[in-house]
Design a protein around this motif. Sequence first.
Motif, PDB file in Angstrom:
ATOM      1  N   GLY A   1       0.833  -1.198   0.000  1.00  0.00           N
ATOM      2  CA  GLY A   1       0.000   0.000   0.000  1.00  0.00           C
ATOM      3  C   GLY A   1       0.862   1.240   0.000  1.00  0.00           C
ATOM      4  O   GLY A   1       2.092   1.164   0.061  1.00  0.00           O
ATOM      5  N   PRO A   2       0.241   2.413  -0.051  1.00  0.00           N
ATOM      6  CA  PRO A   2       0.994   3.665  -0.003  1.00  0.00           C
ATOM      7  C   PRO A   2       1.576   3.902   1.387  1.00  0.00           C
ATOM      8  O   PRO A   2       1.124   3.317   2.374  1.00  0.00           O
ATOM      9  CB  PRO A   2      -0.060   4.724  -0.352  1.00  0.00           C
ATOM     10  N   THR A   3       2.574   4.754   1.469  1.00  0.00           N
ATOM     11  CA  THR A   3       3.265   5.019   2.729  1.00  0.00           C
ATOM     12  C   THR A   3       2.306   5.413   3.847  1.00  0.00           C
ATOM     13  O   THR A   3       2.421   4.924   4.983  1.00  0.00           O
ATOM     14  CB  THR A   3       4.318   6.127   2.524  1.00  0.00           C
ATOM     15  N   GLU A   4       1.366   6.270   3.548  1.00  0.00           N
ATOM     16  CA  GLU A   4       0.433   6.753   4.576  1.00  0.00           C
ATOM     17  C   GLU A   4      -0.343   5.596   5.207  1.00  0.00           C
ATOM     18  O   GLU A   4      -0.498   5.522   6.432  1.00  0.00           O
ATOM     19  CB  GLU A   4      -0.532   7.758   3.942  1.00  0.00           C
ATOM     20  N   LYS A   5      -0.826   4.686   4.383  1.00  0.00           N
ATOM     21  CA  LYS A   5      -1.584   3.532   4.884  1.00  0.00           C
ATOM     22  C   LYS A   5      -0.692   2.607   5.699  1.00  0.00           C
ATOM     23  O   LYS A   5      -1.106   2.075   6.744  1.00  0.00           O
ATOM     24  CB  LYS A   5      -2.192   2.772   3.697  1.00  0.00           C
ATOM     25  N   LEU A   6       0.536   2.404   5.251  1.00  0.00           N
ATOM     26  CA  LEU A   6       1.460   1.515   5.954  1.00  0.00           C
ATOM     27  C   LEU A   6       1.833   2.071   7.324  1.00  0.00           C
ATOM     28  O   LEU A   6       1.920   1.323   8.309  1.00  0.00           O
ATOM     29  CB  LEU A   6       2.711   1.290   5.113  1.00  0.00           C
ATOM     30  N   LEU A   7       2.056   3.372   7.408  1.00  0.00           N
ATOM     31  CA  LEU A   7       2.378   3.991   8.695  1.00  0.00           C
ATOM     32  C   LEU A   7       1.219   3.816   9.671  1.00  0.00           C
ATOM     33  O   LEU A   7       1.429   3.552  10.853  1.00  0.00           O
ATOM     34  CB  LEU A   7       2.685   5.474   8.506  1.00  0.00           C
ATOM     35  N   HIS A   8       0.009   3.960   9.174  1.00  0.00           N
ATOM     36  CA  HIS A   8      -1.173   3.747  10.015  1.00  0.00           C
ATOM     37  C   HIS A   8      -1.185   2.316  10.550  1.00  0.00           C
ATOM     38  O   HIS A   8      -1.482   2.080  11.730  1.00  0.00           O
ATOM     39  CB  HIS A   8      -2.441   4.022   9.206  1.00  0.00           C
ATOM     40  N   GLY A   9      -0.859   1.346   9.679  1.00  0.00           N
ATOM     41  CA  GLY A   9      -0.843  -0.049  10.093  1.00  0.00           C
ATOM     42  C   GLY A   9       0.196  -0.331  11.158  1.00  0.00           C
ATOM     43  O   GLY A   9      -0.047  -1.088  12.105  1.00  0.00           O
ATOM     44  N   VAL A  10       1.374   0.265  11.015  1.00  0.00           N
ATOM     45  CA  VAL A  10       2.434   0.074  12.015  1.00  0.00           C
ATOM     46  C   VAL A  10       2.039   0.714  13.333  1.00  0.00           C
ATOM     47  O   VAL A  10       2.168   0.102  14.409  1.00  0.00           O
ATOM     48  CB  VAL A  10       3.772   0.671  11.518  1.00  0.00           C
ATOM     49  N   LEU A  11       1.537   1.929  13.285  1.00  0.00           N
ATOM     50  CA  LEU A  11       1.183   2.655  14.508  1.00  0.00           C
ATOM     51  C   LEU A  11       0.047   1.978  15.271  1.00  0.00           C
ATOM     52  O   LEU A  11      -0.027   2.082  16.498  1.00  0.00           O
ATOM     53  CB  LEU A  11       0.800   4.094  14.175  1.00  0.00           C
ATOM     54  N   HIS A  12      -0.820   1.271  14.554  1.00  0.00           N
ATOM     55  CA  HIS A  12      -1.965   0.618  15.195  1.00  0.00           C
ATOM     56  C   HIS A  12      -1.734  -0.887  15.393  1.00  0.00           C
ATOM     57  O   HIS A  12      -2.679  -1.645  15.547  1.00  0.00           O
ATOM     58  CB  HIS A  12      -3.236   0.868  14.382  1.00  0.00           C
ATOM     59  N   TYR A  13      -0.467  -1.292  15.369  1.00  0.00           N
ATOM     60  CA  TYR A  13      -0.076  -2.670  15.695  1.00  0.00           C
ATOM     61  C   TYR A  13      -0.621  -3.694  14.701  1.00  0.00           C
ATOM     62  O   TYR A  13      -0.688  -4.885  15.011  1.00  0.00           O
ATOM     63  CB  TYR A  13      -0.530  -3.050  17.110  1.00  0.00           C
ATOM     64  N   GLU A  14      -1.003  -3.247  13.516  1.00  0.00           N
ATOM     65  CA  GLU A  14      -1.486  -4.177  12.499  1.00  0.00           C
ATOM     66  C   GLU A  14      -0.322  -4.783  11.721  1.00  0.00           C
ATOM     67  O   GLU A  14      -0.459  -5.856  11.121  1.00  0.00           O
ATOM     68  CB  GLU A  14      -2.433  -3.454  11.540  1.00  0.00           C
ATOM     69  N   LEU A  15       0.813  -4.087  11.690  1.00  0.00           N
ATOM     70  CA  LEU A  15       2.013  -4.546  10.999  1.00  0.00           C
ATOM     71  C   LEU A  15       3.180  -4.553  11.982  1.00  0.00           C
ATOM     72  O   LEU A  15       3.302  -3.653  12.817  1.00  0.00           O
ATOM     73  CB  LEU A  15       2.358  -3.614   9.827  1.00  0.00           C
ATOM     74  N   HIS A  16       4.045  -5.563  11.863  1.00  0.00           N
ATOM     75  CA  HIS A  16       5.242  -5.596  12.703  1.00  0.00           C
ATOM     76  C   HIS A  16       6.262  -4.557  12.254  1.00  0.00           C
ATOM     77  O   HIS A  16       7.121  -4.136  13.037  1.00  0.00           O
ATOM     78  CB  HIS A  16       5.863  -6.994  12.666  1.00  0.00           C
ATOM     79  N   GLY A  17       6.188  -4.171  11.001  1.00  0.00           N
ATOM     80  CA  GLY A  17       7.078  -3.159  10.439  1.00  0.00           C
ATOM     81  C   GLY A  17       6.720  -2.962   8.983  1.00  0.00           C
ATOM     82  O   GLY A  17       5.933  -3.727   8.413  1.00  0.00           O
ATOM     83  N   ALA A  18       7.303  -1.921   8.363  1.00  0.00           N
ATOM     84  CA  ALA A  18       6.953  -1.644   6.962  1.00  0.00           C
ATOM     85  C   ALA A  18       8.068  -0.890   6.252  1.00  0.00           C
ATOM     86  O   ALA A  18       8.798  -0.106   6.864  1.00  0.00           O
ATOM     87  CB  ALA A  18       5.657  -0.844   6.885  1.00  0.00           C
TER      88      ALA A  18
END
Length: 295
Positions: free
Chosen positions: A126-143
């Motif tokens: 996904g785009p950077t903005e969406k990925l940062l949201h995922g990391v900040l909300h614990y949906e992704l371990h990293g991006a």
Amino acid sequence: MDIHLLEIFIQTAQEGSISKTAKKLNYAQSNVTHKIQQLEADLQTVLFYRHKKGVTLTPSGQVLVGYAEKILNTINEAKAAVGSRSIPSGPLVIGSMETTAAVRLPSVFAQYHLKYPNVDFSLVTGPTEKLLHGVLHYELHGAFVSGPIEHPDLTQDKVIEERLVLVTSPNHPRIQSIHDLQNHTMLVFPKGCSYRAKLNTLLQEEGLLPVKLMEFGTLETIIACVSAGMGITLLPYSIIADYEVRDKVTCHSLPEKYSSVTTMFVKRKDTLITPALSAFLDETKKEILQSQLHR
């Protein structure tokens, strides 16, 4: 506080609807409503505004979201820490910009999967903005995102420096100046994409406006449309080098101040470095270094 209630609360906050939450969790709608009411009674506050289109978080609900995400993540990390072994295993969810995933990471993924088959690896693009949201909300371990990134809850490590170029069809006249872009259609990824943001900055600083922005969801579609002469796009050279060799597109250099973009790997500062994540980071560094040496 019942952890199960927090899980239902978070799901409802994400869905914005009691009925959608019930369908996703395979619960009766009345059961979800009761659980939310139970949590509100326990906390002695209203967590959602109810309306015809669904539900919206109250100020109290917005505060609870942050705490609930941290609580649930801590529980998951505790399970991983207690059950972790020296051999990487368990879930690992990594995010990446589509361009990075397409060109820089396939060898990383292949080697990682070969070495650590017990890891349940998932990739989210996904785009950077969406990925940062995922990391900040614990949906992704990293991006893997375009950086640098400034956020108090995130750490970042430089992965690679890329050279941005303008991309046109093979028969397009040579672009001699940024002002040659005037009145051209620009092909871009959806909002939140760092390359699109970079293009907007370039156009604004040069006082230019494209006739039209055409938005596409995939890299392949953008390149195909550029090749067909539909418009111009902005991408890292590594992404389209092979297409230029095959005479599918032509690359045009940018002024130095616009031509550089850095890919960073970001994660939350409080993220537990599990054996699976540690091994992935090691594999990434090794594969990226080897690719640079062979360039």
